[in-house]
Design an enzyme around this catalytic site. Structure first.
Site, PDB file in Angstrom:
ATOM      1  N   SER A 160       0.815  -1.292   0.117  1.00 15.24           N
ATOM      2  CA  SER A 160       0.259  -0.605  -0.149  1.00 15.24           C
ATOM      3  C   SER A 160       1.136   0.985   0.160  1.00 15.24           C
ATOM      4  O   SER A 160       1.797   1.819  -0.573  1.00 15.24           O
ATOM      5  CB  SER A 160      -0.968  -0.252   1.390  1.00 15.24           C
ATOM      6  OG  SER A 160      -2.059   0.770   1.076  1.00 15.24           O
ATOM      7  N   LYS A 178      -5.780   2.391  -3.226  1.00 16.83           N
ATOM      8  CA  LYS A 178      -4.792   2.143  -2.054  1.00 16.83           C
ATOM      9  C   LYS A 178      -5.457   2.063  -0.237  1.00 16.83           C
ATOM     10  O   LYS A 178      -5.625   1.038   0.021  1.00 16.83           O
ATOM     11  CB  LYS A 178      -3.252   2.962  -1.589  1.00 16.83           C
ATOM     12  CG  LYS A 178      -2.448   3.271  -1.859  1.00 16.83           C
ATOM     13  CD  LYS A 178      -1.596   1.578  -2.712  1.00 16.83           C
ATOM     14  CE  LYS A 178      -0.945   1.995  -3.862  1.00 16.83           C
ATOM     15  NZ  LYS A 178       0.113   0.369  -3.874  1.00 16.83           N
TER      16      LYS A 178
END
Ligand code: COA
Length: 296
Positions: A160, A178
């Site tokens: 992420s 994300k």
């Protein structure tokens, strides 16, 4: 003396935080493993004993990387061409992995796309493209691998970022993508924990020498010339910093860790103004015009 001393993993060389062989017999399936952070994570996990399959769109690149990783580690790395936006392609890559190695223990969902663009000028297709690569790609990868990861009582790492913790300019597509990935990982940890599966997120901050840093961080190519004033530890991250986090999260040392986001950013997030890591020129509205056209 700890209750289970096998969890105490001594340093055996200068590049590793753990001893060799902790992943002997294990198999890693890594999307985005052809280059950058995911390549380095794959190498680190192979150096600890695992074989690996790296998945990417560019067959030439993943074939070259797979050979280099096999040569460097003495373990076997195979390429599997797939675009994570298409579930059938991901399923085929998983089938190839099972045919070749018979199992999947670890999965890194790392395939991603990025560019700078303000929401006012970003096309619907541009937004959708990044959501499809990052978030849907993660979903497809989880769906295709989960039966095998359940069977091995394995573990996921999702790559992420930290930019979506606040409103980071020109990153609405990636921020949304994300945030979705973080959510997928958390739900996976909760739903699959009872089946012996762990799921965690690694969130890299400013990592030198990566495509993301080159595209987003600074026009200064030489990392040693970049300002580290906003990084508490006083240096940019290295891909090895992220790779070590991955080794830890997949190892038995993290057996009780699931559903977390491990931020690897030298403490930057605690003091980052929302304008960083962007150079001032990018914040100039005039520069938006030049930002969109040439692909960064
Ligand atoms: N600025 C604005 N829009 C952009 C863009 C940029 N720099 N790059 C792509 N787009 C838009 C395209 O214009 C297109 O939208 P449109 O049809 O409305 O014009 C849409 O995104 C899809 O682009 P396309 O090039 O057709 O898709 P792709 O699948 O080939 O590209 C990307 C995927 C967008 C992720 C591309 O940037 C890429 O391949 N990047 C390399 C890998 C990468 O980014 N790694 C991550 C580093 S952190």
């Amino acid at each position: 003396m700890a209750e289970n001393s096998s969890y105490i993993l001594p340093v055996v060389d200068s590049t590793s935080v753990f001893k060799e062989g902790i992943f002997d017999g294990r198999v890693l399936f890594c999307t985005g493993g052809g280059s950058g952070i995911c390549r380095e994570m794959t190498e680190a996990i192979m150096r600890h004993g695992a074989n690996a399959v790296i998945v990417g769109r560019n067959l030439e690149r993943i074939t070259k990387t797979a050979k280099e990783l096999s040569d460097a580690t003495g373990r076997r790395c195979s390429p599997a061409q797939a675009d994570v936006r298409y579930p059938k392609q991901v399923q085929d890559a998983v089938s190839k992995t099972i045919n070749e190695f018979g199992r999947i223990d670890f999965v890194i969902c790392g395939a991603a796309g990025n560019f700078l663009a303000p929401i006012s000028q970003m096309s619907e297709n541009a937004f959708r493209t990044v959501i499809e690569i990052d978030t849907l790609g993660t979903y497809h990868t989880v769906k295709a691998t989960l039966p095998h990861v359940r069977a091995s009582k394995g573990s996921y790492i999702h790559v992420s970022a930290t930019l979506h913790y606040r409103g980071t300019p020109y990153q609405v597509h990636v921020s949304a993508a994300k945030a979705g990935i973080d959510a997928i990982s958390a739900v996976l940890a909760v739903e699959e924990g009872p089946h012996g599966v762990r799921s965690n997120v690694v969130a890299p901050g400013p990592i030198a020498g990566t495509e993301g840093m080159d595209r987003l961080g600074s026009k200064e190519k030489d990392a040693s010339n970049r300002d580290t004033g906003m990084i508490p530890v006083g240096r940019f991250g290295h891909v090895k910093d992220v790779a070590s986090a991955a080794v830890f999260l997949f190892s038995d040392a993290a057996a009780f860790i699931s559903g977390v986001v491990l931020v690897v950013d030298g403490g930057s997030e605690h003091i980052r103004p929302v304008t960083l890591p962007y150079p001032r020129s990018v914040l100039d509205p005039e520069s938006v015009k030049t930002m969109i056209k040439p692909r960064l």
